[in-house]
Design an enzyme around this catalytic site. Structure first.
Site, PDB file in Angstrom:
ATOM      1  N   SER A   7       0.838  -1.202   0.000  1.00 27.57           N
ATOM      2  CA  SER A   7       0.000   0.000   0.000  1.00 27.57           C
ATOM      3  C   SER A   7       0.871   1.249   0.000  1.00 27.57           C
ATOM      4  O   SER A   7       1.673   1.453   0.915  1.00 27.57           O
ATOM      5  CB  SER A   7      -0.905   0.012   1.235  1.00 27.57           C
ATOM      6  OG  SER A   7      -1.465   1.299   1.366  1.00 27.57           O
ATOM      7  N   ASP A  51     -22.113   0.279   3.762  1.00 25.40           N
ATOM      8  CA  ASP A  51     -20.880   0.757   3.137  1.00 25.40           C
ATOM      9  C   ASP A  51     -20.514  -0.089   1.922  1.00 25.40           C
ATOM     10  O   ASP A  51     -20.222   0.450   0.843  1.00 25.40           O
ATOM     11  CB  ASP A  51     -19.725   0.732   4.146  1.00 25.40           C
ATOM     12  CG  ASP A  51     -20.001   1.630   5.334  1.00 25.40           C
ATOM     13  OD1 ASP A  51     -20.970   2.414   5.275  1.00 25.40           O
ATOM     14  OD2 ASP A  51     -19.255   1.539   6.322  1.00 25.40           O
ATOM     15  N   GLY A  98     -14.140   8.003   7.778  1.00 27.06           N
ATOM     16  CA  GLY A  98     -15.537   7.580   7.716  1.00 27.06           C
ATOM     17  C   GLY A  98     -16.110   7.641   6.315  1.00 27.06           C
ATOM     18  O   GLY A  98     -17.322   7.728   6.130  1.00 27.06           O
ATOM     19  N   LEU A  99     -15.245   7.593   5.281  1.00 22.25           N
ATOM     20  CA  LEU A  99     -15.755   7.552   3.907  1.00 22.25           C
ATOM     21  C   LEU A  99     -15.609   6.138   3.342  1.00 22.25           C
ATOM     22  O   LEU A  99     -15.606   5.932   2.133  1.00 22.25           O
ATOM     23  CB  LEU A  99     -15.015   8.573   3.026  1.00 22.25           C
ATOM     24  CG  LEU A  99     -15.124  10.039   3.477  1.00 22.25           C
ATOM     25  CD1 LEU A  99     -14.299  10.942   2.573  1.00 22.25           C
ATOM     26  CD2 LEU A  99     -16.581  10.510   3.491  1.00 22.25           C
ATOM     27  N   SER A 126     -12.391   1.047   4.021  1.00 26.13           N
ATOM     28  CA  SER A 126     -12.318  -0.418   4.130  1.00 26.13           C
ATOM     29  C   SER A 126     -13.269  -1.100   3.144  1.00 26.13           C
ATOM     30  O   SER A 126     -12.871  -2.040   2.457  1.00 26.13           O
ATOM     31  CB  SER A 126     -12.540  -0.892   5.567  1.00 26.13           C
ATOM     32  OG  SER A 126     -13.792  -0.499   6.038  1.00 26.13           O
ATOM     33  N   GLY A 176      -9.179   7.003   7.801  1.00 26.14           N
ATOM     34  CA  GLY A 176      -9.978   7.013   9.037  1.00 26.14           C
ATOM     35  C   GLY A 176     -11.030   8.105   9.075  1.00 26.14           C
ATOM     36  O   GLY A 176     -11.423   8.573  10.136  1.00 26.14           O
TER      37      GLY A 176
HETATM   38  C1  GLA Z   1     -20.573   2.643   9.623  1.00 25.65           C
HETATM   39  C2  GLA Z   1     -21.003   1.220   9.329  1.00 25.65           C
HETATM   40  C3  GLA Z   1     -22.289   1.192   8.502  1.00 25.65           C
HETATM   41  C4  GLA Z   1     -23.380   2.070   9.124  1.00 25.65           C
HETATM   42  C5  GLA Z   1     -22.822   3.443   9.475  1.00 25.65           C
HETATM   43  C6  GLA Z   1     -23.820   4.276  10.242  1.00 25.65           C
HETATM   44  O1  GLA Z   1     -20.188   3.291   8.453  1.00 25.65           O
HETATM   45  O2  GLA Z   1     -19.979   0.518   8.647  1.00 25.65           O
HETATM   46  O3  GLA Z   1     -22.733  -0.143   8.357  1.00 25.65           O
HETATM   47  O4  GLA Z   1     -23.941   1.446  10.241  1.00 25.65           O
HETATM   48  O5  GLA Z   1     -21.633   3.359  10.245  1.00 25.65           O
HETATM   49  O6  GLA Z   1     -24.930   4.565   9.456  1.00 25.65           O
END
Ligand code: GLA
Length: 394
Positions: free
Chosen positions: A67, A174, A126-127, A130, A124
């Protein structure tokens, strides 16, 4: 991202030219937060920020992964014959887990490969970096080894990977948003039935601005699992009288009439968020279809308020960004996205106000929090795909 750099990086690390190049997006969620493990609706879309991979076949049974985002980890090697989880493998477990699940499902991979990964999703934040990398791996294997797995099954394997291989108890949103993404469309997914449909994101003169708190989602996993189990407790109490499968089955009226069964302040608030957010999501898509952007924006704001007061997953950094966004001219609405506790928020902003928006919100954030936020304009993108190397070289 300069895709030539990805190919050059592969060459430098593996001493040969790459045979194939792939991309997999990240995601934002327009509305429907913390509803996906409560049998509710979500309304996410894939974005043009994501993860690239250059790929080359090998003759042996070794997989070598590198990576560019974590160069200190060096090349991580695994054999196709020992794909079990290994903590020391760190980031490469996201890839190895997908390979493990695909072979466990009976698909044959008859040789190893080299893979060089480089992403432009902030780390990290939150987009869903993973889910991006999981679906990247799934789609590469599907393409190279001609496995014929449909995208929805790859999405489900991505979630299994998170839940059982990596050990995070997340919902399906996600992986679904990443795997099923379509340019300029958001996806309304009912996580109870897995029925979904696409809806064009027509925002007139507005764009979606992603605002990154640059605060790592510390403790996010443990708090996430705690919220999840609080919702399960609330559901179990409601089920003592009601014949429901999930909180997503409840209308607002049903909830009002029966919340006495929960009889605990915290659990009532958690469940109330799940029920109201689900209903807000259904209303939001209706307003978007009617092009009623003002009402749509109000629901986006209400979502954040509920995530702050009832679900308690925002924190000072996300609140500062969102509340600053609300004060700016030309803003339809703003809210946090993803799990919360840091990471990113989104705002729907008039194109002509973007510069002032970023300057003003940036200043307020810097003054209050002590470090800078970052801003990106979101482009709603397709799911994973191959990028033809011949096109890159032109
Ligand atoms: C994270 C989780 C998702 C969802 C969101 C909140 O991104 O991976 O499955 O629960 O939080 O909506």
């Amino acid at each position: 991202m300069d895709t030539k750099k990805v190919l050059q990086g592969y060459e430098l690390i593996f001493n040969e030219t790459a045979e194939k190049l792939f991309f997999s997006p990240g995601r934002i969620n327009l509305i429907g937060e913390h509803t996906d493990y409560n049998g509710g609706n979500v309304f996410p879309c894939a974005i043009s920020l994501g993860t690239y991979a250059a790929f080359g076949n090998r003759d042996d049974r070794t997989i070598k992964m590198y990576s560019a985002n974590l160069p200190d980890s060096g090349i991580v090697s695994v054999s196709l014959d020992s794909l079990e989880y290994d903590k020391a493998r760190d980031w490469a477990n996201y890839l190895t887990g997908m390979i493990y699940l695909i072979t466990k499902a009976g698909y044959k991979l008859d040789h190893g490969f080299n893979i060089y990964v480089n992403g432009n999703l902030p780390d990290g934040a939150g987009l869903s970096s993973s889910a991006s990398i999981e679906l990247l791996m799934g789609n590469i294997l599907n393409d190279v080894f001609k496995l014929g797995i449909n995208q929805l099954d790859l999405v489900k394997m991505g979630q299994q990977n998170e839940n059982n291989y990596i050990g995070v108890n997340s919902g399906i949103m996600d992986e679904f948003a990443v795997g099923m993404g379509k340019k300029d469309q958001a996806i309304l997914l009912d996580t109870n039935t897995m029925e979904y449909h696409y809806a064009p994101v027509e925002l007139g003169n507005n764009v979606i601005v992603i605002m990154n708190t640059n605060k790592h989602r510390a403790l996010a996993d443990s708090k996430y699992n705690e919220r999840r189990s609080q919702c399960e407790q609330a559901l179990a109490l409601l089920q003592t009288k009601l014949n429901i499968k999930s909180l997503g089955d409840l209308s607002i009226d049903d909830f009002d009439r029966n919340s006495y069964l929960i009889n605990d302040d915290i659990l009532i608030r958690r469940a109330r968020h799940a029920v109201f957010e689900n209903q807000r999501t259904l209303k939001a898509i209706k307003y978007l279809k009617e092009n009623n952007l003002v009402e749509f924006g109000k629901l986006v704001n209400a979502s954040h308020i509920s995530l702050h007061y009832d679900y308690e997953v925002t924190g000072v950094e996300l609140d500062t960004l969102v509340e600053a966004a609300w004060q700016q001219p030309g803003v339809l609405g703003a809210r946090m996205v993803g799990a919360g506790f840091g990471g990113c928020a989104i705002a729907f902003v008039d194109k002509d106000q973007i510069d002032a928006f970023q300057t003003n919100v940036g200043k307020i954030y810097q003054n209050k929090i002590g470090y800078a936020a970052d801003f990106y304009i979101a482009e709603i993108a397709d799911g994973p795909s191959e990028i033809k190397i011949s096109e890159v070289e032109k």
